[in-house]
Write an enzyme that holds these catalytic residues in place. Structure first.
Site, PDB file in Angstrom:
ATOM      1  CG  ASP A  12      -1.809   1.250   1.241  1.00  0.00           C
ATOM      2  OD1 ASP A  12      -2.486   1.491   0.226  1.00  0.00           O
ATOM      3  OD2 ASP A  12      -1.815   1.995   2.237  1.00  0.00           O
ATOM      4  CB  SER A  13       0.144   4.730  -0.936  1.00  0.00           C
ATOM      5  OG  SER A  13      -1.107   4.797  -0.286  1.00  0.00           O
ATOM      6  CE1 TYR A  44       2.929   5.790  -3.452  1.00  0.00           C
ATOM      7  CE2 TYR A  44       1.960   3.867  -4.513  1.00  0.00           C
ATOM      8  CZ  TYR A  44       3.041   4.485  -3.906  1.00  0.00           C
ATOM      9  OH  TYR A  44       4.219   3.796  -3.746  1.00  0.00           O
ATOM     10  CB  CYS A  75      -2.667   1.029  -2.780  1.00  0.00           C
ATOM     11  SG  CYS A  75      -2.838   2.753  -3.233  1.00  0.00           S
ATOM     12  CB  THR A  77      -4.348   5.145  -5.925  1.00  0.00           C
ATOM     13  OG1 THR A  77      -5.342   5.731  -5.068  1.00  0.00           O
ATOM     14  CG2 THR A  77      -3.884   6.154  -6.930  1.00  0.00           C
ATOM     15  CD  GLU A 153      -3.042   8.517   7.105  1.00  0.00           C
ATOM     16  OE1 GLU A 153      -2.151   9.214   7.617  1.00  0.00           O
ATOM     17  OE2 GLU A 153      -2.852   7.763   6.141  1.00  0.00           O
ATOM     18  CB  CYS A 185     -10.184   4.901  -0.807  1.00  0.00           C
ATOM     19  SG  CYS A 185      -8.765   5.642   0.016  1.00  0.00           S
ATOM     20  CB  THR A 186      -6.500   1.675   1.795  1.00  0.00           C
ATOM     21  OG1 THR A 186      -6.035   3.007   1.561  1.00  0.00           O
ATOM     22  CG2 THR A 186      -5.875   0.727   0.802  1.00  0.00           C
ATOM     23  CG  HIS A 187      -7.085   5.840   4.466  1.00  0.00           C
ATOM     24  ND1 HIS A 187      -6.235   5.449   3.454  1.00  0.00           N
ATOM     25  CD2 HIS A 187      -6.298   6.387   5.425  1.00  0.00           C
ATOM     26  CE1 HIS A 187      -4.997   5.770   3.792  1.00  0.00           C
ATOM     27  NE2 HIS A 187      -5.009   6.339   4.982  1.00  0.00           N
TER      28      HIS A 187
HETATM   29  N1  DGL Z   1      -4.102   3.784  -0.467  1.00  0.00           N
HETATM   30  C1  DGL Z   1      -4.794   4.781  -1.247  1.00  0.00           C
HETATM   31  C2  DGL Z   1      -5.956   4.112  -1.998  1.00  0.00           C
HETATM   32  O1  DGL Z   1      -6.496   3.085  -1.595  1.00  0.00           O
HETATM   33  C3  DGL Z   1      -5.282   5.936  -0.402  1.00  0.00           C
HETATM   34  C4  DGL Z   1      -4.166   6.804   0.140  1.00  0.00           C
HETATM   35  C5  DGL Z   1      -3.313   7.457  -0.943  1.00  0.00           C
HETATM   36  O2  DGL Z   1      -3.812   8.372  -1.641  1.00  0.00           O
HETATM   37  O3  DGL Z   1      -2.184   7.051  -1.092  1.00  0.00           O
HETATM   38  O4  DGL Z   1      -6.366   4.595  -3.015  1.00  0.00           O
END
Ligand code: DGL
Length: 261
Positions: A12-13, A44, A75, A77, A153, A185-187
């Site tokens: 992941d990013s 990302y 991730c 993205t 976060e 999105c992961t979050h």
């Molecule tokens: N991990 C990214 C996603 O799932 C979210 C955080 C980022 O922008 O890096 O798209």
């Protein structure tokens, strides 16, 4: 090492992919996992597809050198930008988060799916393409919800601020009559409670962390036994990662290393 016993790499990013890591660890409790968060270069979601692809290939190459037998791109993205390049270049199976989420959305929807994700994922239209490949009659409405990342976060997922932000982001999707919402999105699974309150019971939520873990389980089977080792790699700020990951996973983070890609 046999492929079955090789650790699974989860990339992941930054810290967000821990939502996917947690679900995989639950689904495969005896399988060793190596999590790599590119904390030096997060986010990302606001970067170009070319840059995200370059970063993701570097991360994948690092994980390959550590002997992973499968790569999970946690991730959204990175999945949206780099999955074809990864599948072309890597000699191991690569699972992204978009396809499993798209499949779950198609199984549940009555015809109109909303997707919330980062700017980069929305721009790529990866979810629209994946869903319409499975069923071209489904209408897909994608919308960026970047503030959800900071709210998650910051530990503000269940505050009135998060609720107001969710109302603003989700109103256009609700007005468009979506019956299913993909958390792309992961979050976003961290804000699931707040999102559910805003969309109400009439909208089914697809959590791409859960659906990806189910896909990984199906690909691996349940053959591993014994103790699993969880290794965490970050490209910056390891103490921040230790704190956030420890809180999120409710345990001490051992085996944490700072790496450069
Ligand atoms: N991990 C990214 C996603 O799932 C979210 C955080 C980022 O922008 O890096 O798209």
């Amino acid at each position: 090492m046999e492929r079955d016993a090789s650790p699974i790499g989860v990339f992941d990013s930054g810290v967000g992919g821990l939502t996917v890591f947690r679900e995989i660890a639950r689904a495969l409790p005896h399988h060793s996992l190596i999590y790599l968060g590119d904390s030096a270069r997060v986010p990302y979601g606001t970067k170009s597809a070319e840059t995200v692809t370059r970063y993701t290939l570097q991360a994948a190459s690092h994980l390959l050198d550590r002997g992973i037998g499968m790569l999970v791109v946690a991730c959204n993205t990175a999945t949206a930008a780099a999955l074809p390049a990864l599948r072309e270049r890597l000699p191991i199976p690569v699972i992204g988060v978009v396809e499993p989420g798209a499949r779950a959305a198609v199984a549940r929807t009555r015809g109109r799916v909303g997707v919330i994700a980062t700017e980069g994922t929305v721009r790529s239209k990866a979810y629209t393409k994946a869903i319409r490949l499975l069923d071209p009659t489904i209408e897909v409405i994608e919308s960026a919800a970047p503030l959800f990342v900071s709210l998650a976060e910051e530990g503000w997922a269940n505050t009135h601020v998060a609720r107001e932000v969710a109302e603003i982001y989700l109103e256009p999707l609700l007005d468009a009559g979506i019956d299913t919402l993909v958390l792309g999105c992961t979050h976003y699974p961290i804000l699931r409670g707040t999102i559910e309150q805003v969309v109400g019971e009439g909208v089914s939520i697809v959590d791409s962390a859960e659906t990806t873990a189910a896909c990984v389980l199906a690909a691996v089977g349940t053959r591993s036994t014994g103790a699993a080792k969880h290794t965490f790699l970050v490209t910056d700020a390891e103490e921040r990662f230790r704190r956030i990951a420890g809180d999120f996973l409710s345990r001490e983070i051992e085996h944490l290393e700072l790496v450069s890609l």
